[in-house]
Design a protein around this motif. Sequence first.
Motif, PDB file in Angstrom:
ATOM      1  N   ARG A 232       2.773   0.241 -13.145  1.00 55.31           N
ATOM      2  CA  ARG A 232       2.835   1.338 -14.111  1.00 55.31           C
ATOM      3  C   ARG A 232       3.774   2.436 -13.639  1.00 55.31           C
ATOM      4  N   PHE A 233       3.715   2.733 -12.337  1.00 57.67           N
ATOM      5  CA  PHE A 233       4.562   3.797 -11.789  1.00 57.67           C
ATOM      6  C   PHE A 233       6.035   3.446 -11.931  1.00 57.67           C
ATOM      7  N   TRP A 234       6.404   2.238 -11.545  1.00 61.08           N
ATOM      8  CA  TRP A 234       7.808   1.849 -11.603  1.00 61.08           C
ATOM      9  C   TRP A 234       8.273   1.677 -13.047  1.00 61.08           C
ATOM     10  N   ARG A 235       7.359   1.290 -13.961  1.00 62.65           N
ATOM     11  CA  ARG A 235       7.721   1.199 -15.378  1.00 62.65           C
ATOM     12  C   ARG A 235       8.020   2.588 -15.940  1.00 62.65           C
TER      13      ARG A 235
ATOM     14  N   THR B  79       0.828  -1.207   0.000  1.00 65.69           N
ATOM     15  CA  THR B  79       0.000   0.000   0.000  1.00 65.69           C
ATOM     16  C   THR B  79       0.859   1.251   0.000  1.00 65.69           C
ATOM     17  N   ARG B  80       1.956   1.220   0.770  1.00 66.46           N
ATOM     18  CA  ARG B  80       2.863   2.371   0.806  1.00 66.46           C
ATOM     19  C   ARG B  80       3.525   2.610  -0.539  1.00 66.46           C
ATOM     20  N   MET B  81       3.851   1.541  -1.258  1.00 67.13           N
ATOM     21  CA  MET B  81       4.421   1.709  -2.594  1.00 67.13           C
ATOM     22  C   MET B  81       3.436   2.413  -3.513  1.00 67.13           C
ATOM     23  N   ALA B  82       2.149   2.077  -3.350  1.00 71.01           N
ATOM     24  CA  ALA B  82       1.117   2.735  -4.151  1.00 71.01           C
ATOM     25  C   ALA B  82       0.964   4.195  -3.748  1.00 71.01           C
ATOM     26  N   VAL B  83       1.006   4.462  -2.452  1.00 71.07           N
ATOM     27  CA  VAL B  83       0.880   5.840  -1.961  1.00 71.07           C
ATOM     28  C   VAL B  83       2.044   6.689  -2.462  1.00 71.07           C
ATOM     29  N   ASN B  84       3.226   6.087  -2.567  1.00 69.81           N
ATOM     30  CA  ASN B  84       4.415   6.819  -3.017  1.00 69.81           C
ATOM     31  C   ASN B  84       4.353   7.212  -4.486  1.00 69.81           C
ATOM     32  N   THR B  85       3.371   6.678  -5.222  1.00 70.61           N
ATOM     33  CA  THR B  85       3.203   7.113  -6.599  1.00 70.61           C
ATOM     34  C   THR B  85       2.563   8.493  -6.669  1.00 70.61           C
TER      35      THR B  85
ATOM     36  N   LEU C  97      -7.452  -4.619  -1.545  1.00 75.60           N
ATOM     37  CA  LEU C  97      -6.961  -3.321  -2.008  1.00 75.60           C
ATOM     38  C   LEU C  97      -5.607  -3.464  -2.690  1.00 75.60           C
ATOM     39  N   LEU C  98      -4.760  -4.316  -2.115  1.00 79.34           N
ATOM     40  CA  LEU C  98      -3.423  -4.513  -2.686  1.00 79.34           C
ATOM     41  C   LEU C  98      -3.511  -5.118  -4.082  1.00 79.34           C
ATOM     42  N   VAL C  99      -4.405  -6.068  -4.276  1.00 76.37           N
ATOM     43  CA  VAL C  99      -4.605  -6.659  -5.597  1.00 76.37           C
ATOM     44  C   VAL C  99      -5.039  -5.583  -6.588  1.00 76.37           C
ATOM     45  N   PHE C 100      -5.914  -4.698  -6.140  1.00 78.11           N
ATOM     46  CA  PHE C 100      -6.392  -3.609  -6.991  1.00 78.11           C
ATOM     47  C   PHE C 100      -5.270  -2.638  -7.342  1.00 78.11           C
ATOM     48  N   LEU C 101      -4.332  -2.415  -6.402  1.00 77.51           N
ATOM     49  CA  LEU C 101      -3.286  -1.411  -6.594  1.00 77.51           C
ATOM     50  C   LEU C 101      -2.055  -1.944  -7.326  1.00 77.51           C
ATOM     51  N   VAL C 102      -1.964  -3.262  -7.517  1.00 77.81           N
ATOM     52  CA  VAL C 102      -0.766  -3.849  -8.133  1.00 77.81           C
ATOM     53  C   VAL C 102      -0.483  -3.238  -9.501  1.00 77.81           C
ATOM     54  N   SER C 103      -1.513  -3.080 -10.313  1.00 75.12           N
ATOM     55  CA  SER C 103      -1.308  -2.528 -11.657  1.00 75.12           C
ATOM     56  C   SER C 103      -0.817  -1.089 -11.597  1.00 75.12           C
ATOM     57  N   ARG C 104      -1.316  -0.324 -10.653  1.00 77.33           N
ATOM     58  CA  ARG C 104      -0.866   1.069 -10.503  1.00 77.33           C
ATOM     59  C   ARG C 104       0.602   1.126 -10.097  1.00 77.33           C
TER      60      ARG C 104
END
Length: 204
Positions: A181-184, A119-125, A171-178
């Motif tokens: 994309r961010f790291w790509r 979740t934090r990785m997603a927030v950091n986007t 939520l984590l499953v939902f955020l995996v794609s985001r």
Amino acid sequence: MSILPLIFTSAWASGINSYAVVLLLGVFGATGLSDEVPEALQRPDVLIAAGVLFLCEAVADKIPYVDSAWDSVHTVVRPVAGAVVAALLAGQSGSLPELAAGAVGGSTALVSHLVKAGTRMAVNTSPEPFSNIAVSIAEDLGVGALITLAIFYPVAAAVIAGTLLLAGLLLLVFLVSRIRRFWRRRAERRAGKRLGQTVTQRSG
């Protein structure tokens, strides 16, 4: 009464902030508010160490990217803490084998930690830092509230912790794609900068 609900809630909370769990349980035991807390968690040196490390985490956890680095370091620490706290609680109660309690505590804390870290990785986007602060404060308050509830109403706390764990996984499953994309995009920008620097050096 079975100690399992308190073990499960403590393990979930350990995956979020293990130092807060040790500190809160120790304080509840030292003040006589709970007989379920083993003496090992009530020792002054343990409480002081947990308090200092909790303050360190409170700062690191609110800084973008520093929080993810901190989470990486604690991929081992939090599950181990969850297992140790669970085994100590089981040993104090005597209603559950310590090995089984440690397995429940460690595995639950690991899953909880992975949800938090992802979740934090997603927030950091997000480009602004305020979301990190808000999420960190919410996590700290949630850990404090659930551990307190678990001391007095362990079953209710365990139900809430289980619900939060399941919701976090979804939520984590939902955020995996985001996150991907961010790291790509981040990798592509770095590659573009390196290519630009190479072209500039050759043309110079």
